[in-house]
Design an enzyme around this catalytic site. Sequence first.
Site, PDB file in Angstrom:
ATOM      1  N   ASP A  38       1.187  12.319  -2.582  1.00 31.30           N
ATOM      2  CA  ASP A  38       0.318  12.593  -1.433  1.00 31.30           C
ATOM      3  C   ASP A  38      -1.165  12.410  -1.780  1.00 31.30           C
ATOM      4  OD1 ASP A  38       2.680  13.474  -0.089  1.00 31.30           O
ATOM      5  OD2 ASP A  38       2.434  15.455  -0.989  1.00 31.30           O
ATOM      6  N   GLY A 113      10.976  23.000   2.441  1.00 30.19           N
ATOM      7  CA  GLY A 113      11.988  23.373   3.417  1.00 30.19           C
ATOM      8  C   GLY A 113      11.634  24.565   4.274  1.00 30.19           C
ATOM      9  N   ASN A 148       4.975  22.937  11.918  1.00 31.87           N
ATOM     10  CA  ASN A 148       4.746  23.282  10.517  1.00 31.87           C
ATOM     11  C   ASN A 148       3.330  22.895  10.106  1.00 31.87           C
ATOM     12  OD1 ASN A 148       5.261  24.132   7.912  1.00 31.87           O
ATOM     13  ND2 ASN A 148       6.467  22.341   7.347  1.00 31.87           N
ATOM     14  N   ILE A 150       1.426  21.783   7.617  1.00 33.30           N
ATOM     15  CA  ILE A 150       1.219  21.087   6.354  1.00 33.30           C
ATOM     16  C   ILE A 150       0.617  19.706   6.646  1.00 33.30           C
ATOM     17  CG2 ILE A 150       3.162  22.286   5.273  1.00 33.30           C
ATOM     18  CD1 ILE A 150       4.647  19.574   5.270  1.00 33.30           C
ATOM     19  N   ASP A 151       0.257  19.001   5.581  1.00 34.27           N
ATOM     20  CA  ASP A 151      -0.215  17.607   5.658  1.00 34.27           C
ATOM     21  C   ASP A 151      -1.384  17.429   6.625  1.00 34.27           C
ATOM     22  OD1 ASP A 151       1.927  17.261   3.995  1.00 34.27           O
ATOM     23  OD2 ASP A 151       3.065  15.973   5.328  1.00 34.27           O
ATOM     24  N   TRP A 170      10.166  19.891  12.113  1.00 32.15           N
ATOM     25  CA  TRP A 170       9.816  20.886  13.116  1.00 32.15           C
ATOM     26  C   TRP A 170       9.074  20.286  14.313  1.00 32.15           C
ATOM     27  CZ3 TRP A 170      10.095  22.509   8.009  1.00 32.15           C
ATOM     28  CH2 TRP A 170      10.905  23.612   7.777  1.00 32.15           C
ATOM     29  N   GLU A 206       5.890  13.095   9.501  1.00 31.05           N
ATOM     30  CA  GLU A 206       4.917  13.964   8.860  1.00 31.05           C
ATOM     31  C   GLU A 206       3.737  13.150   8.333  1.00 31.05           C
ATOM     32  OE1 GLU A 206       7.086  16.003   5.850  1.00 31.05           O
ATOM     33  OE2 GLU A 206       7.408  14.229   4.617  1.00 31.05           O
TER      34      GLU A 206
END
Length: 319
Positions: A38, A113, A148, A150-151, A170, A206
């Site tokens: 990432d 997860g 979610n 993140i990212d 999600w 994502e």
Amino acid sequence: MRPAITVMAAVVTLLLNTTPALAYPPPGQVAGDTVVHDPTMIRTPFGYVLYSTHGHLEARTSADGVTFTRAGDAFDTPPAWWSTYSAENDPWAPDISHERGKYLMYYAVSSFGSNHSAIGLATSRTGRPGSWTDRGIVYATELGMDHNAIDPNLLVDREGRWWLSFGSYWTGIRMIRLDPRTGLRHEKDRTLYHLATRPDAPYAVEAPDIVERGGYYYLFASYDRCCAGLDSTYKIKVGRSTSPTGPYTGRDGQPMMTGGGTLLLETHGRFVGPGGQSVMRDRGRDVLVYHYYDGDDGGTPKLGLNRLAWDADGWPHVS
């Protein structure tokens, strides 16, 4: 037997939305410490700096954008709130930018997860490893929610408004508005926008990264399975919109909210599961920064860099 016109339409659709794997160029040549996940990179007065998942946000520096040297972490000591979301204090997917005379880094803290996750913000005057100051949590999600945190990725639009896109599985990619004065969530505009998903569980979209070019906003996102070495099926798709909040569509007009998006890069040869991408603007050029799993090295995650070129219709392709 299908009518000829139907077959031709199918072929045209395929060509519009994919690039044959054999046509993908390999990543540009890099050297040194390039085992990353990432990655996000920016050019500073002292050279290039790249941050990535793990450690306390792993840092690498480079004088030329080719040879990278490990240079510690963004943080010497993890902020106390990290442990609420990761027992290992293991942050993910940083996003670095330079706005209003300072460097900003948005990043996620979570566990694999789970959507018990939070996005944090740090700032720095130099962008150097160890120089970052924690500014706290920007947005968080909890178990049972349908998205979610993140990212993350910061976008400053043509009108000077700040936006943060983020998300994973999600139900895909979301966006919130930020306050440019603080870099935190906007106090008045609390809308949670939905930018991309897909009709099939687990809704594997994502790692958004949005850039503005030629009157459009381009949403780059990673699809399918990450983080499984040679079994990874990650790939990068892109859609565009005239508004930062969407709707985003692929070249064929299919909305990214229904699984659309034009394929930009996928597994080819030894370069397995490219994704976790960001787009860096560097001296008038756009560079796709991502990781892939090396089929010639047991699936080790490595840094990929490719220049992005743009065709006459305004769509990007790797070069």
